[in-house]
Design an enzyme around this catalytic site. Structure first.
Site, PDB file in Angstrom:
ATOM      1  N   CYS A 193       5.658   4.083 -31.509  1.00 38.01           N
ATOM      2  CA  CYS A 193       6.389   3.147 -32.350  1.00 38.01           C
ATOM      3  C   CYS A 193       6.988   3.677 -33.657  1.00 38.01           C
ATOM      4  O   CYS A 193       6.489   3.387 -34.738  1.00 38.01           O
ATOM      5  CB  CYS A 193       5.492   1.972 -32.707  1.00 38.01           C
ATOM      6  SG  CYS A 193       4.355   1.541 -31.421  1.00 38.01           S
TER       7      CYS A 193
ATOM      8  N   SER B  41       9.922  -6.175 -24.142  1.00 33.05           N
ATOM      9  CA  SER B  41       8.905  -6.638 -25.087  1.00 33.05           C
ATOM     10  C   SER B  41       9.568  -7.256 -26.317  1.00 33.05           C
ATOM     11  O   SER B  41      10.494  -6.682 -26.888  1.00 33.05           O
ATOM     12  CB  SER B  41       8.046  -5.449 -25.509  1.00 33.05           C
ATOM     13  OG  SER B  41       7.046  -5.852 -26.393  1.00 33.05           O
TER      14      SER B  41
ATOM     15  N   LEU C 223       2.095 -10.682 -29.534  1.00 31.90           N
ATOM     16  CA  LEU C 223       1.500 -11.850 -30.204  1.00 31.90           C
ATOM     17  C   LEU C 223       0.678 -11.407 -31.412  1.00 31.90           C
ATOM     18  O   LEU C 223       0.919 -11.865 -32.530  1.00 31.90           O
ATOM     19  CB  LEU C 223       0.645 -12.623 -29.193  1.00 31.90           C
ATOM     20  CG  LEU C 223       0.172 -14.002 -29.627  1.00 31.90           C
ATOM     21  CD1 LEU C 223       1.328 -14.943 -29.894  1.00 31.90           C
ATOM     22  CD2 LEU C 223      -0.759 -14.615 -28.565  1.00 31.90           C
TER      23      LEU C 223
ATOM     24  N   CYS D 106      14.995  -1.483 -37.259  1.00 28.63           N
ATOM     25  CA  CYS D 106      14.547  -2.804 -36.808  1.00 28.63           C
ATOM     26  C   CYS D 106      14.518  -3.745 -38.005  1.00 28.63           C
ATOM     27  O   CYS D 106      14.200  -3.345 -39.114  1.00 28.63           O
ATOM     28  CB  CYS D 106      13.138  -2.684 -36.208  1.00 28.63           C
ATOM     29  SG  CYS D 106      12.573  -4.195 -35.394  1.00 28.63           S
TER      30      CYS D 106
ATOM     31  N   GLU E  57      14.068   6.854 -30.697  1.00 31.48           N
ATOM     32  CA  GLU E  57      13.006   7.562 -29.979  1.00 31.48           C
ATOM     33  C   GLU E  57      12.840   7.072 -28.553  1.00 31.48           C
ATOM     34  O   GLU E  57      13.144   5.923 -28.244  1.00 31.48           O
ATOM     35  CB  GLU E  57      11.662   7.317 -30.678  1.00 31.48           C
ATOM     36  CG  GLU E  57      11.639   7.800 -32.091  1.00 31.48           C
ATOM     37  CD  GLU E  57      10.322   7.456 -32.781  1.00 31.48           C
ATOM     38  OE1 GLU E  57      10.236   7.725 -33.975  1.00 31.48           O
ATOM     39  OE2 GLU E  57       9.411   6.916 -32.136  1.00 31.48           O
TER      40      GLU E  57
ATOM     41  N   CYS F 236       7.491  -5.876 -38.997  1.00 28.83           N
ATOM     42  CA  CYS F 236       6.045  -5.985 -38.713  1.00 28.83           C
ATOM     43  C   CYS F 236       5.297  -4.945 -39.558  1.00 28.83           C
ATOM     44  O   CYS F 236       5.667  -3.776 -39.583  1.00 28.83           O
ATOM     45  CB  CYS F 236       5.767  -5.751 -37.226  1.00 28.83           C
ATOM     46  SG  CYS F 236       6.600  -6.933 -36.160  1.00 28.83           S
TER      47      CYS F 236
ATOM     48  N   GLY G  23      13.144  -1.061 -32.311  1.00 29.36           N
ATOM     49  CA  GLY G  23      14.044  -2.207 -32.269  1.00 29.36           C
ATOM     50  C   GLY G  23      13.460  -3.411 -31.566  1.00 29.36           C
ATOM     51  O   GLY G  23      12.434  -3.341 -30.897  1.00 29.36           O
TER      52      GLY G  23
HETATM   53  N1  SAH Z   1      10.206  -5.323 -31.019  1.00 31.08           N
HETATM   54  C1  SAH Z   1       9.561  -5.373 -29.753  1.00 31.08           C
HETATM   55  C2  SAH Z   1       9.414  -4.038 -29.062  1.00 31.08           C
HETATM   56  C3  SAH Z   1       9.054  -2.824 -29.871  1.00 31.08           C
HETATM   57  S1  SAH Z   1       7.406  -2.544 -30.393  1.00 31.08           S
HETATM   58  C4  SAH Z   1       8.227  -6.052 -29.889  1.00 31.08           C
HETATM   59  O1  SAH Z   1       7.852  -6.407 -30.995  1.00 31.08           O
HETATM   60  O2  SAH Z   1       7.587  -6.300 -28.882  1.00 31.08           O
HETATM   61  C5  SAH Z   1       6.463  -2.218 -28.962  1.00 31.08           C
HETATM   62  C6  SAH Z   1       5.026  -2.681 -29.090  1.00 31.08           C
HETATM   63  O3  SAH Z   1       4.257  -1.800 -29.942  1.00 31.08           O
HETATM   64  C7  SAH Z   1       4.895  -4.067 -29.704  1.00 31.08           C
HETATM   65  O4  SAH Z   1       3.916  -4.803 -29.036  1.00 31.08           O
HETATM   66  C8  SAH Z   1       4.447  -3.720 -31.121  1.00 31.08           C
HETATM   67  O5  SAH Z   1       3.889  -4.826 -31.733  1.00 31.08           O
HETATM   68  C9  SAH Z   1       3.517  -2.573 -30.877  1.00 31.08           C
HETATM   69  N2  SAH Z   1       3.202  -1.772 -32.062  1.00 31.08           N
HETATM   70  C10 SAH Z   1       3.992  -1.434 -33.104  1.00 31.08           C
HETATM   71  N3  SAH Z   1       3.329  -0.702 -34.000  1.00 31.08           N
HETATM   72  C11 SAH Z   1       2.091  -0.532 -33.521  1.00 31.08           C
HETATM   73  C12 SAH Z   1       0.937   0.123 -33.989  1.00 31.08           C
HETATM   74  N4  SAH Z   1       0.928   0.771 -35.173  1.00 31.08           N
HETATM   75  N5  SAH Z   1      -0.171   0.091 -33.223  1.00 31.08           N
HETATM   76  C13 SAH Z   1      -0.177  -0.561 -32.021  1.00 31.08           C
HETATM   77  N6  SAH Z   1       0.879  -1.202 -31.533  1.00 31.08           N
HETATM   78  C14 SAH Z   1       1.994  -1.212 -32.281  1.00 31.08           C
END
Ligand code: SAH
Length: 346
Positions: free
Chosen positions: A335, A193, A217, A114, A94, A118, A161
């Protein structure tokens, strides 16, 4: 049988020149083709200043990491456009095109799927398929710039990713997108990021590329972080902060912490004070994002008052903080949500 052909974009310059001279006898073809590659042209068919015969020959002799727009979704609330891109081997990623008053930004993916898992992120529900090449990242920028009809000002690698789990290709992309003959985007206009792959934060600090670094974080301590981010079992919050200090000292650059506020998880006053204690004195900025509920993830945005309180605790402690504008929320611009719907069959 596996396709054994070399990717056109991986051909060394001299060899490609020899090939083109043999096929066409025309000296200028190498310049044309190199320019196309550095500009992120998404398919061989798009190389319109090459003759059709030459394009067919190239398609026959080489593989190409083509990227095409499978679908696009325009927000009815703002100018955000979300793209579903199809890669040459069928996987989807995407991208998001966003218009701000200071210019046009694109968000690109760095991997198909990925590995990080998370809990709040839609990307983690889909299996990891493969890394994207530097050129596949570049081609996403090309397609979104074409759609925007104007020069892209900013690039963020915040799509699907973990860029630091695909470190070499991500660095390759940063150099390509910075090329004067290509997009010519200044390093300061780019943001990478990461969820906190500590050794790569250290490596990145040493690259001498003034690209912005953002750390996802999302929690001020290991206990909470482990419940939402499996990567927290590998590197502690303290190790991340230590790496961030190294980065700031080495580069003199400010670091951004992304903090997705999730009700009853990480958004209470207690966590705000804990966060202050953790990062106070570090050259940084905190970006608060009310979590996007992805349906199945079970996380919810805190109420307005909780968000405001969290923000003001940081502000009172002198920590620069912003609340992220939520663009394109009607088109699932956050995301991995779209790919998840589209990729069920793959
Ligand atoms: N893997 C990298 C980049 C991709 S995610 C990272 O972790 O930074 C891009 C950002 O969107 C990250 O800060 C991630 O934690 C956040 N993110 C993912 N899912 C989300 C959600 N449901 N709500 C808000 N932020 C989210």
């Amino acid at each position: 049988m596996k396709d054994q052909r070399i990717f056109l974009e991986e051909m060394p310059y001299e060899e490609l020149n020899d090939y083109l001279m043999e096929k066409t006898g025309q000296r200028y073809r190498i310049q044309q083709l190199s320019r196309y590659l550095i500009q992120g042209i998404p398919t061989i068919d798009d190389m319109s200043s090459l003759s059709i015969a030459l394009r067919e020959q190239l398609k026959n002799d080489f593989n190409y990491g083509s990227v095409t727009v499978e679908n696009e979704y325009k927000s009815s609330m703002d100018d955000t456009v979300k793209f579903l891109f199809r890669l040459h081997d069928g996987y989807c990623v995407e991208g998001v095109l966003m218009k701000y008053n200071y210019g046009t930004s694109v968000c690109i993916s760095s991997q198909a799927g990925c590995k990080m898992g998370c809990k709040f992120c839609a990307s983690s529900d889909i299996q990891f398929s493969r890394n994207l090449t530097a050129h596949e990242m570049l081609r996403q920028v090309y397609l979104m710039q074409k759609r925007a009809g104007e020069r892209i000002g900013n690039v963020v690698i915040m799509g699907i990713g973990e860029p630091f789990d695909n470190y070499e290709n991500t660095m390759g992309f940063l150099k390509l997108v910075h090329e004067p003959d290509g997009f010519n985007i200044g390093y300061r206009k780019i943001t990478v990021s990461t969820c906190g792959i500590v050794p790569k934060i250290i490596d990145f600090a040493k690259e001498e590329m003034p690209v912005n670094l953002s750390i996802s974080l999302h929690a001020p301590n290991d206990e909470i972080r482990k419940t939402i981010m499996p990567v927290a079992n590998r590197w502690s919050v303290d190790e991340i902060i230590k790496a961030c200090r190294f980065y700031v000292n080495k580069t003199g650059r400010r670091i951004t912490f992304e903090y997705a506020l999730m009700g009853h998880v990480n958004a209470d006053k207690k966590q705000a004070y804990e966060l202050v204690k953790l990062i106070k004195g570090l050259l940084c900025h905190v970006n608060l994002i009310p979590v996007n509920s992805t349906g199945s993830n079970g996380f919810a945005k805190p109420d307005q008052e909780t968000i405001k309180t969290f923000q003001s605790i940081l502000e009172s402690a002198g920590i620069p903080v912003s609340l992220r504008r939520e663009l394109g929320s009607d088109i699932q611009a956050a995301c991995g949500q779209l790919r998840k719907t589209e990729m069920k069959g793959l």
